[in-house]
Design a protein around this motif. Structure first.
Motif, PDB file in Angstrom:
ATOM      1  N   LYS A   8       0.844  -1.714   0.124  1.00  0.00           N
ATOM      2  CA  LYS A   8       0.110   0.206   0.209  1.00  0.00           C
ATOM      3  C   LYS A   8       0.587   1.026  -0.201  1.00  0.00           C
ATOM      4  CE  LYS A   8      -4.232  -2.078   2.409  1.00  0.00           C
ATOM      5  NZ  LYS A   8      -4.744  -2.073   2.937  1.00  0.00           N
ATOM      6  N   VAL A   9       1.311   1.214   0.503  1.00  0.00           N
ATOM      7  CA  VAL A   9       2.994   2.394   0.594  1.00  0.00           C
ATOM      8  C   VAL A   9       3.460   3.129  -0.359  1.00  0.00           C
ATOM      9  CG1 VAL A   9       4.444   3.397   1.692  1.00  0.00           C
ATOM     10  CG2 VAL A   9       3.239   2.138   3.139  1.00  0.00           C
ATOM     11  N   ASN A  20       5.430   6.052  -2.333  1.00  0.00           N
ATOM     12  CA  ASN A  20       6.820   6.825  -1.774  1.00  0.00           C
ATOM     13  C   ASN A  20       8.077   5.715  -1.848  1.00  0.00           C
ATOM     14  OD1 ASN A  20       4.883   7.893   0.962  1.00  0.00           O
ATOM     15  ND2 ASN A  20       3.539   6.343  -0.333  1.00  0.00           N
ATOM     16  N   ALA A  21       8.954   6.058  -1.352  1.00  0.00           N
ATOM     17  CA  ALA A  21      10.683   6.274  -1.443  1.00  0.00           C
ATOM     18  C   ALA A  21      10.550   4.400  -0.799  1.00  0.00           C
ATOM     19  CB  ALA A  21      11.463   7.093  -1.008  1.00  0.00           C
ATOM     20  N   LEU A  22      11.522   3.629  -1.059  1.00  0.00           N
ATOM     21  CA  LEU A  22      12.094   2.237  -0.515  1.00  0.00           C
ATOM     22  C   LEU A  22      12.272   2.571   0.718  1.00  0.00           C
ATOM     23  CD1 LEU A  22      14.624  -0.373  -1.587  1.00  0.00           C
ATOM     24  CD2 LEU A  22      14.931   0.972   0.394  1.00  0.00           C
ATOM     25  N   GLY A  23      12.418   4.172   1.314  1.00  0.00           N
ATOM     26  CA  GLY A  23      13.380   3.498   2.642  1.00  0.00           C
ATOM     27  C   GLY A  23      11.227   3.811   3.417  1.00  0.00           C
ATOM     28  N   GLU A  24      11.092   4.909   3.185  1.00  0.00           N
ATOM     29  CA  GLU A  24       9.341   4.665   3.852  1.00  0.00           C
ATOM     30  C   GLU A  24       8.745   3.247   3.800  1.00  0.00           C
ATOM     31  OE1 GLU A  24       8.182   9.552   2.305  1.00  0.00           O
ATOM     32  OE2 GLU A  24       8.598   7.897   0.961  1.00  0.00           O
ATOM     33  N   VAL A  25       8.829   2.760   2.751  1.00  0.00           N
ATOM     34  CA  VAL A  25       8.113   1.517   3.154  1.00  0.00           C
ATOM     35  C   VAL A  25       8.611   0.719   3.349  1.00  0.00           C
ATOM     36  CG1 VAL A  25       7.677  -0.861   0.972  1.00  0.00           C
ATOM     37  CG2 VAL A  25       7.268   1.549   0.226  1.00  0.00           C
TER      38      VAL A  25
END
Length: 289
Positions: free
Chosen positions: A135-136, A141-146
């Motif tokens: 979902k993220v 969203n970017a990899l770090g946020e995932v």
């Protein structure tokens, strides 16, 4: 370019969510008697019937290096970043193999960005982490946020289950701290959980009805303290028990609750007749056992 989510078949994510979020699922396999099947190709009901009739306990196996490599390479060639979330490294070698493949990919595609995460669980607890990641990522969203979203979900999730017998966990070597129960189970119904990737004993009760109520009491208390996220009822060939638990949760919270069969790779270690719940809360769970 985006972030693509990869997991394994023990997450047992509904087909509609796999398609909606373009989740790649790499299948584990099961050998039963003289046949070998990919888990994603199995019909659960037929498999457990075959397992009941078999004189031997089936054996599960992880995906090959080549299978995982092909999936990773496909996404990398499409200029996507990758977040892979897999069954507990203490339950399967799938996570370790995925880490190996990551290094192989980086050698051939040094600009690629790949994160491999150990779910430290399986089944719907793994699924919650994967769906959260999907979902993220879907929202751009970017990899770090995932990765951060997955880690937060892991801090808020719990799985509880009660096997009909511990013989499958014992034979499969997945029993962890629950081994203390072996030899004293004539009238005991153990309630198990997964802590840091290993099966542990949470409570011991003396009846199925008591096991159901104890699990639900833990859920209700966690929700009271930490807020409600999502809950799924789990079972192997005990639909009536799952429906009873579902009705009790719906009565308490007044919201939709899902029922999910426990998938074959997990099922061969838990055994027919097992039931349980997986859920996550709004805030971080402070107590695990």
């Amino acid at each position: 370019m985006g972030v693509k989510i990869i997991t394994d078949s023990t997450s047992y994510i509904p087909k509609e969510l796999i398609e909606k979020y373009d989740i790649s699922v790499i299948s584990l396999s099961i050998a039963i008697e003289n046949d070998t099947f990919r888990e994603v190709d199995m019909n659960n009901e037929e498999f457990y019937k075959k397992m009941d009739k078999s004189d031997t306990i089936p054996i599960s196996s992880q995906p090959s290096v080549d299978e995982i490599y092909k999936v990773f390479e496909k996404h990398v060639k499409e200029n996507n970043d990758i977040v892979g979330i897999f069954i507990s490294s203490k339950m399967s070698g799938t996570f370790s193999t995925a880490c190996l493949v990551k290094n192989m990919i980086l050698e051939n595609y040094p600009e690629s960005k790949i994160e491999i995460l150990d779910s430290k669980s399986a089944s719907m607890q793994l699924a919650f982490a994967v769906i959260t990641a999907a979902k993220v990522a879907y929202d751009g969203n970017a990899l770090g946020e995932v990765v951060q979203a997955v880690q937060k979900n892991q801090e808020r999730s719990r799985i509880l289950f009660a096997p009909d017998t511990l013989k499958y966990l014992k034979k499969g070597g997945r029993i962890g701290g629950a081994s203390a129960l072996i030899g004293s189970l004539l009238q005991i119904k153990p309630i198990l959980t997964v802590v840091e990737g290993k099966v542990e004993v949470l409570h011991k009760v003396r009846a199925k009805k008591r096991a159901i109520q104890t699990m639900l009491n833990i859920l209700f208390e966690d929700v009271k303290k930490y807020g409600f996220g999502e809950v799924t009822i789990l079972h192997i060939n005990c639909q009536e028990t799952a429906k009873k638990m579902l009705d009790m949760v719906k009565k308490r919270f007044g919201m939709k609750v899902k029922i999910c069969d426990i998938s074959p790779v997990i099922g061969i270690h838990v055994g027919p007749g097992a039931f349980g719940i997986a859920y996550y809360t709004k805030d971080e769970l402070k107590t695990r056992v």
